[in-house]
Write an enzyme that holds these catalytic residues in place. Structure first.
Site, PDB file in Angstrom:
ATOM      1  N   TYR A 108      -8.655 -10.279  -3.226  1.00  0.00           N
ATOM      2  CA  TYR A 108      -8.847  -8.837  -3.048  1.00  0.00           C
ATOM      3  C   TYR A 108     -10.223  -8.488  -2.477  1.00  0.00           C
ATOM      4  O   TYR A 108     -10.687  -7.360  -2.636  1.00  0.00           O
ATOM      5  CB  TYR A 108      -8.612  -8.111  -4.368  1.00  0.00           C
ATOM      6  CG  TYR A 108      -7.137  -7.942  -4.701  1.00  0.00           C
ATOM      7  CD1 TYR A 108      -6.334  -7.063  -3.979  1.00  0.00           C
ATOM      8  CD2 TYR A 108      -6.549  -8.660  -5.739  1.00  0.00           C
ATOM      9  CE1 TYR A 108      -4.987  -6.898  -4.274  1.00  0.00           C
ATOM     10  CE2 TYR A 108      -5.194  -8.507  -6.047  1.00  0.00           C
ATOM     11  CZ  TYR A 108      -4.430  -7.611  -5.313  1.00  0.00           C
ATOM     12  OH  TYR A 108      -3.095  -7.446  -5.601  1.00  0.00           O
TER      13      TYR A 108
ATOM     14  N   ARG B 290       8.293  -0.096  -7.565  1.00  0.00           N
ATOM     15  CA  ARG B 290       7.213   0.497  -8.370  1.00  0.00           C
ATOM     16  C   ARG B 290       7.719   1.675  -9.193  1.00  0.00           C
ATOM     17  O   ARG B 290       7.299   1.865 -10.341  1.00  0.00           O
ATOM     18  CB  ARG B 290       6.038   0.880  -7.476  1.00  0.00           C
ATOM     19  CG  ARG B 290       5.188  -0.351  -7.108  1.00  0.00           C
ATOM     20  CD  ARG B 290       4.203  -0.070  -6.029  1.00  0.00           C
ATOM     21  NE  ARG B 290       3.188  -1.122  -5.892  1.00  0.00           N
ATOM     22  CZ  ARG B 290       2.354  -1.225  -4.858  1.00  0.00           C
ATOM     23  NH1 ARG B 290       2.405  -0.351  -3.874  1.00  0.00           N
ATOM     24  NH2 ARG B 290       1.472  -2.201  -4.800  1.00  0.00           N
TER      25      ARG B 290
ATOM     26  N   HIS C 102       2.850  -6.546  -5.490  1.00  0.00           N
ATOM     27  CA  HIS C 102       2.007  -6.464  -4.290  1.00  0.00           C
ATOM     28  C   HIS C 102       2.874  -6.653  -3.055  1.00  0.00           C
ATOM     29  O   HIS C 102       3.831  -7.422  -3.080  1.00  0.00           O
ATOM     30  CB  HIS C 102       0.949  -7.575  -4.333  1.00  0.00           C
ATOM     31  CG  HIS C 102       0.213  -7.774  -3.034  1.00  0.00           C
ATOM     32  ND1 HIS C 102      -0.833  -6.970  -2.640  1.00  0.00           N
ATOM     33  CD2 HIS C 102       0.402  -8.665  -2.019  1.00  0.00           C
ATOM     34  CE1 HIS C 102      -1.263  -7.378  -1.440  1.00  0.00           C
ATOM     35  NE2 HIS C 102      -0.534  -8.400  -1.051  1.00  0.00           N
TER      36      HIS C 102
ATOM     37  N   ASN D  58       0.780  -1.906 -11.285  1.00  0.00           N
ATOM     38  CA  ASN D  58       1.899  -1.365 -10.514  1.00  0.00           C
ATOM     39  C   ASN D  58       2.929  -2.412 -10.081  1.00  0.00           C
ATOM     40  O   ASN D  58       3.567  -2.275  -9.041  1.00  0.00           O
ATOM     41  CB  ASN D  58       1.386  -0.530  -9.340  1.00  0.00           C
ATOM     42  CG  ASN D  58       0.523  -1.335  -8.388  1.00  0.00           C
ATOM     43  OD1 ASN D  58       0.347  -2.531  -8.589  1.00  0.00           O
ATOM     44  ND2 ASN D  58       0.002  -0.697  -7.368  1.00  0.00           N
TER      45      ASN D  58
ATOM     46  N   LYS E 244       3.234  -8.874 -10.241  1.00  0.00           N
ATOM     47  CA  LYS E 244       1.939  -8.828 -10.928  1.00  0.00           C
ATOM     48  C   LYS E 244       2.085  -9.116 -12.427  1.00  0.00           C
ATOM     49  O   LYS E 244       3.195  -9.063 -12.981  1.00  0.00           O
ATOM     50  CB  LYS E 244       1.283  -7.464 -10.678  1.00  0.00           C
ATOM     51  CG  LYS E 244       0.942  -7.235  -9.184  1.00  0.00           C
ATOM     52  CD  LYS E 244       0.153  -5.941  -8.990  1.00  0.00           C
ATOM     53  CE  LYS E 244      -0.221  -5.747  -7.531  1.00  0.00           C
ATOM     54  NZ  LYS E 244      -1.071  -4.529  -7.340  1.00  0.00           N
TER      55      LYS E 244
ATOM     56  N   PHE F  79     -12.370   0.434  -8.194  1.00  0.00           N
ATOM     57  CA  PHE F  79     -11.407  -0.228  -9.081  1.00  0.00           C
ATOM     58  C   PHE F  79     -11.408  -1.749  -8.933  1.00  0.00           C
ATOM     59  O   PHE F  79     -10.607  -2.424  -9.577  1.00  0.00           O
ATOM     60  CB  PHE F  79      -9.998   0.328  -8.831  1.00  0.00           C
ATOM     61  CG  PHE F  79      -9.519   0.198  -7.395  1.00  0.00           C
ATOM     62  CD1 PHE F  79      -8.973  -0.989  -6.928  1.00  0.00           C
ATOM     63  CD2 PHE F  79      -9.610   1.275  -6.520  1.00  0.00           C
ATOM     64  CE1 PHE F  79      -8.535  -1.110  -5.609  1.00  0.00           C
ATOM     65  CE2 PHE F  79      -9.180   1.163  -5.192  1.00  0.00           C
ATOM     66  CZ  PHE F  79      -8.639  -0.043  -4.751  1.00  0.00           C
TER      67      PHE F  79
ATOM     68  N   GLU G  98      -2.533 -14.055   3.437  1.00  0.00           N
ATOM     69  CA  GLU G  98      -2.233 -14.110   2.007  1.00  0.00           C
ATOM     70  C   GLU G  98      -1.240 -15.226   1.692  1.00  0.00           C
ATOM     71  O   GLU G  98      -1.358 -15.894   0.659  1.00  0.00           O
ATOM     72  CB  GLU G  98      -1.688 -12.741   1.558  1.00  0.00           C
ATOM     73  CG  GLU G  98      -2.744 -11.646   1.663  1.00  0.00           C
ATOM     74  CD  GLU G  98      -2.198 -10.240   1.452  1.00  0.00           C
ATOM     75  OE1 GLU G  98      -0.993 -10.083   1.127  1.00  0.00           O
ATOM     76  OE2 GLU G  98      -2.984  -9.285   1.611  1.00  0.00           O
TER      77      GLU G  98
HETATM   78  N1  UDP Z   1      -5.573  -0.011  -7.404  1.00  0.00           N
HETATM   79  C1  UDP Z   1      -6.150   0.536  -8.524  1.00  0.00           C
HETATM   80  N2  UDP Z   1      -6.622   1.831  -8.465  1.00  0.00           N
HETATM   81  C2  UDP Z   1      -6.542   2.576  -7.328  1.00  0.00           C
HETATM   82  C3  UDP Z   1      -5.959   2.004  -6.176  1.00  0.00           C
HETATM   83  C4  UDP Z   1      -5.484   0.707  -6.249  1.00  0.00           C
HETATM   84  O1  UDP Z   1      -6.240  -0.109  -9.569  1.00  0.00           O
HETATM   85  O2  UDP Z   1      -6.991   3.717  -7.318  1.00  0.00           O
HETATM   86  C5  UDP Z   1      -5.049  -1.390  -7.457  1.00  0.00           C
HETATM   87  C6  UDP Z   1      -3.528  -1.435  -7.494  1.00  0.00           C
HETATM   88  O3  UDP Z   1      -3.123  -2.544  -8.308  1.00  0.00           O
HETATM   89  C7  UDP Z   1      -3.194  -1.681  -6.031  1.00  0.00           C
HETATM   90  C8  UDP Z   1      -4.325  -2.611  -5.616  1.00  0.00           C
HETATM   91  O4  UDP Z   1      -5.462  -2.111  -6.301  1.00  0.00           O
HETATM   92  O5  UDP Z   1      -1.903  -2.243  -5.861  1.00  0.00           O
HETATM   93  C9  UDP Z   1      -4.614  -2.673  -4.132  1.00  0.00           C
HETATM   94  O6  UDP Z   1      -4.828  -1.361  -3.665  1.00  0.00           O
HETATM   95  P1  UDP Z   1      -4.175  -0.864  -2.291  1.00  0.00           P
HETATM   96  O7  UDP Z   1      -4.805   0.432  -1.953  1.00  0.00           O
HETATM   97  O8  UDP Z   1      -4.238  -1.970  -1.287  1.00  0.00           O
HETATM   98  O9  UDP Z   1      -2.652  -0.560  -2.712  1.00  0.00           O
HETATM   99  P2  UDP Z   1      -1.302  -1.336  -2.348  1.00  0.00           P
HETATM  100  O10 UDP Z   1      -1.458  -1.897  -0.949  1.00  0.00           O
HETATM  101  O11 UDP Z   1      -1.119  -2.417  -3.388  1.00  0.00           O
HETATM  102  O12 UDP Z   1      -0.215  -0.296  -2.429  1.00  0.00           O
HETATM  103 MG    MG Z   2      -2.920  -3.096  -0.125  1.00  0.00          MG
END
Ligand code: UDP
Ligand code: MG
Length: 139
Positions: free
Chosen positions: A51, A104, A117, A114, A11, A59, A128
């Protein structure tokens, strides 16, 4: 793509901080083969499309702004059990909850920014990967 492939993005936060090399080293050490890779930048429109599944989440706009704020590294990775093993390698979404040694835990700064991805299913890995790469760019 079969069940042995996953999709990842390093990212904008981690690219900006100069962590591409260190993150790729972790991915290599964990036994993933690089099947496709590029440094690219998502437009806000493309980030929004990527997304789309999170459109109703609070968010979403922040996530789209962040993911289009700078270059990313997109890649397709191959390994047995790729999706699950890669999610283990990157750790929990919130870096404060990510297991020690995960990407992470090492490189993320917040739940939003974070570092990396990882696709969460074979179906999404396929979707994707095809979103970012043409068939002629996958090896
Ligand atoms: N994210 C965020 N706030 C939250 C949860 C997620 O900004 O409370 C962002 C974060 O960058 C995350 C992405 O949205 O990686 C996608 O969320 P997901 O729940 O799919 O998490 P991931 O699969 O990336 O662990
Ligand atoms: Mg996810």
């Amino acid at each position: 793509m079969a069940g042995n492939k996953t999709f990842t993005m390093i990212k904008p936060d981690a690219v900006k901080a100069g962590h591409i090399g260190a993150i790729l080293a972790k991915i290599n050490e964990a036994g993933f083969r690089i099947a496709a890779m590029k440094l690219t930048k998502l437009s806000p429109e493309k980030a929004g499309e990527f997304y789309e599944v999170h459109k109703e989440r609070p968010f979403y706009q922040e996530l789209v702004d962040f993911m289009s704020s700078g270059p990313i590294v997109a890649a397709i990775l191959e390994k047995d059990n790729a999706v699950e093993d890669f999610r283990t390698l990157i750790g929990a979404t919130d870096p404060s909850k990510a297991a020690p040694g995960t990407i992470r835990a090492l490189f993320a700064t917040s739940i939003g920014e974070n570092a990396i991805h990882g696709a969460d299913s074979d179906e999404n890995a396929q979707r994707e990967g095809s979103f970012h790469f043409a068939a002629t760019e996958m090896f």
